[in-house]
Structures are given as structure tokens and as C-alpha cells.
Scaffold this motif. Structure first.
Motif, PDB file in Angstrom:
ATOM      1  N   MET A   1       0.888  -1.196  -0.007  1.00 42.27           N
ATOM      2  CA  MET A   1      -0.058  -0.035  -0.119  1.00 42.27           C
ATOM      3  C   MET A   1       0.833   1.300  -0.116  1.00 42.27           C
ATOM      4  O   MET A   1       0.602   2.161  -0.853  1.00 42.27           O
ATOM      5  N   TRP A   2       1.898   1.362   0.832  1.00 48.81           N
ATOM      6  CA  TRP A   2       2.769   2.468   0.867  1.00 48.81           C
ATOM      7  C   TRP A   2       3.384   2.540  -0.393  1.00 48.81           C
ATOM      8  O   TRP A   2       3.681   3.942  -1.055  1.00 48.81           O
ATOM      9  N   THR A   3       3.894   1.809  -0.993  1.00 48.15           N
ATOM     10  CA  THR A   3       4.631   1.838  -2.225  1.00 48.15           C
ATOM     11  C   THR A   3       3.607   2.386  -3.322  1.00 48.15           C
ATOM     12  O   THR A   3       4.053   3.455  -3.992  1.00 48.15           O
ATOM     13  N   LEU A   4       2.438   1.938  -3.328  1.00 43.81           N
ATOM     14  CA  LEU A   4       1.573   2.414  -4.494  1.00 43.81           C
ATOM     15  C   LEU A   4       1.145   3.933  -4.238  1.00 43.81           C
ATOM     16  O   LEU A   4       0.951   4.835  -5.185  1.00 43.81           O
ATOM     17  N   PHE A   5       1.080   4.197  -2.884  1.00 42.36           N
ATOM     18  CA  PHE A   5       0.698   5.584  -2.343  1.00 42.36           C
ATOM     19  C   PHE A   5       1.692   6.560  -2.697  1.00 42.36           C
ATOM     20  O   PHE A   5       1.667   7.567  -3.277  1.00 42.36           O
ATOM     21  N   THR A   6       2.837   6.159  -2.397  1.00 43.57           N
ATOM     22  CA  THR A   6       4.107   7.103  -2.770  1.00 43.57           C
ATOM     23  C   THR A   6       4.213   7.295  -4.238  1.00 43.57           C
ATOM     24  O   THR A   6       4.542   8.332  -4.626  1.00 43.57           O
ATOM     25  N   LYS A   7       3.993   6.293  -5.136  1.00 48.50           N
ATOM     26  CA  LYS A   7       3.980   6.423  -6.372  1.00 48.50           C
ATOM     27  C   LYS A   7       2.834   7.436  -7.168  1.00 48.50           C
ATOM     28  O   LYS A   7       3.202   8.236  -7.877  1.00 48.50           O
ATOM     29  N   ALA A   8       1.821   7.163  -6.423  1.00 50.88           N
ATOM     30  CA  ALA A   8       0.798   7.880  -6.666  1.00 50.88           C
ATOM     31  C   ALA A   8       0.954   9.504  -6.612  1.00 50.88           C
ATOM     32  O   ALA A   8       0.695  10.487  -7.055  1.00 50.88           O
ATOM     33  N   LEU A   9       1.569   9.776  -5.310  1.00 52.82           N
ATOM     34  CA  LEU A   9       1.975  11.231  -4.966  1.00 52.82           C
ATOM     35  C   LEU A   9       2.930  11.634  -5.702  1.00 52.82           C
ATOM     36  O   LEU A   9       2.754  12.987  -6.226  1.00 52.82           O
ATOM     37  N   ASN A  10       3.842  11.039  -6.517  1.00 53.07           N
ATOM     38  CA  ASN A  10       4.834  11.353  -7.292  1.00 53.07           C
ATOM     39  C   ASN A  10       3.984  11.835  -8.906  1.00 53.07           C
ATOM     40  O   ASN A  10       4.244  12.744  -9.469  1.00 53.07           O
ATOM     41  N   MET A  11       2.943  10.938  -9.087  1.00 53.98           N
ATOM     42  CA  MET A  11       2.198  11.107 -10.247  1.00 53.98           C
ATOM     43  C   MET A  11       1.034  12.404 -10.307  1.00 53.98           C
ATOM     44  O   MET A  11       1.008  12.783 -11.411  1.00 53.98           O
TER      45      MET A  11
END
Length: 69
Positions: A1-11
Motif C-alpha cells: 500500500m505504501w509503495t503505491l501511495f508514494t508512486k501516486a503522490l509522485n504522479m
């Protein structure tokens, strides 16, 4: 979850959008897994509470979006 959340924050153009989607996904996943794994009932009170939480988050995101424009 945290990995996807961080990637989404970047995009995403706004961190608020990411937070709204993340909140909705977490609520949905918790409800589904609780129902399937632990046989928890999803009562009308739970649905009302989840709806109010999501509505509040969406209202906050809209007000912040209007301030930045």
C-alpha cells in the motif's frame, strides 16, 4: 500500500486527490476483507459512517482545489 501511495503522490497533480482515492480504497478493502475473512456484518450504520467519511474527505479536497485555482 505504501509503495503505491508514494508512486501516486509522485504522479498526481495534487496530494489531496491521492488521499481521497487512498481513503476510499482502504475503506473498501477493509470492508471486503472483514466480511470475507472474519465474517463481519456490514450494517447500515457502517455504510453511513463510511459514506460520511468519504463525503467529508471529498468536500475537503474540493475546497482545497478551489483555493489553489
Amino acid at each position: 500500500m505504501w509503495t503505491l501511495f508514494t508512486k501516486a503522490l509522485n504522479m498526481a497533480p495534487s496530494s489531496v486527490q491521492v488521499s481521497v482515492i487512498n481513503g476510499a480504497a482502504n475503506l473498501s478493502a477493509s470492508a471486503l476483507l472483514g466480511y470475507l475473512v472474519f465474517d463481519e456484518p456490514l450494517t447500515l450504520r457502517w455504510w453511513c459512517g463510511a459514506s460520511l467519511i468519504l463525503a467529508g474527505t471529498i468536500l475537503l479536497s474540493r475546497s482545497q482545489k478551489e483555493k489553489t485555482e
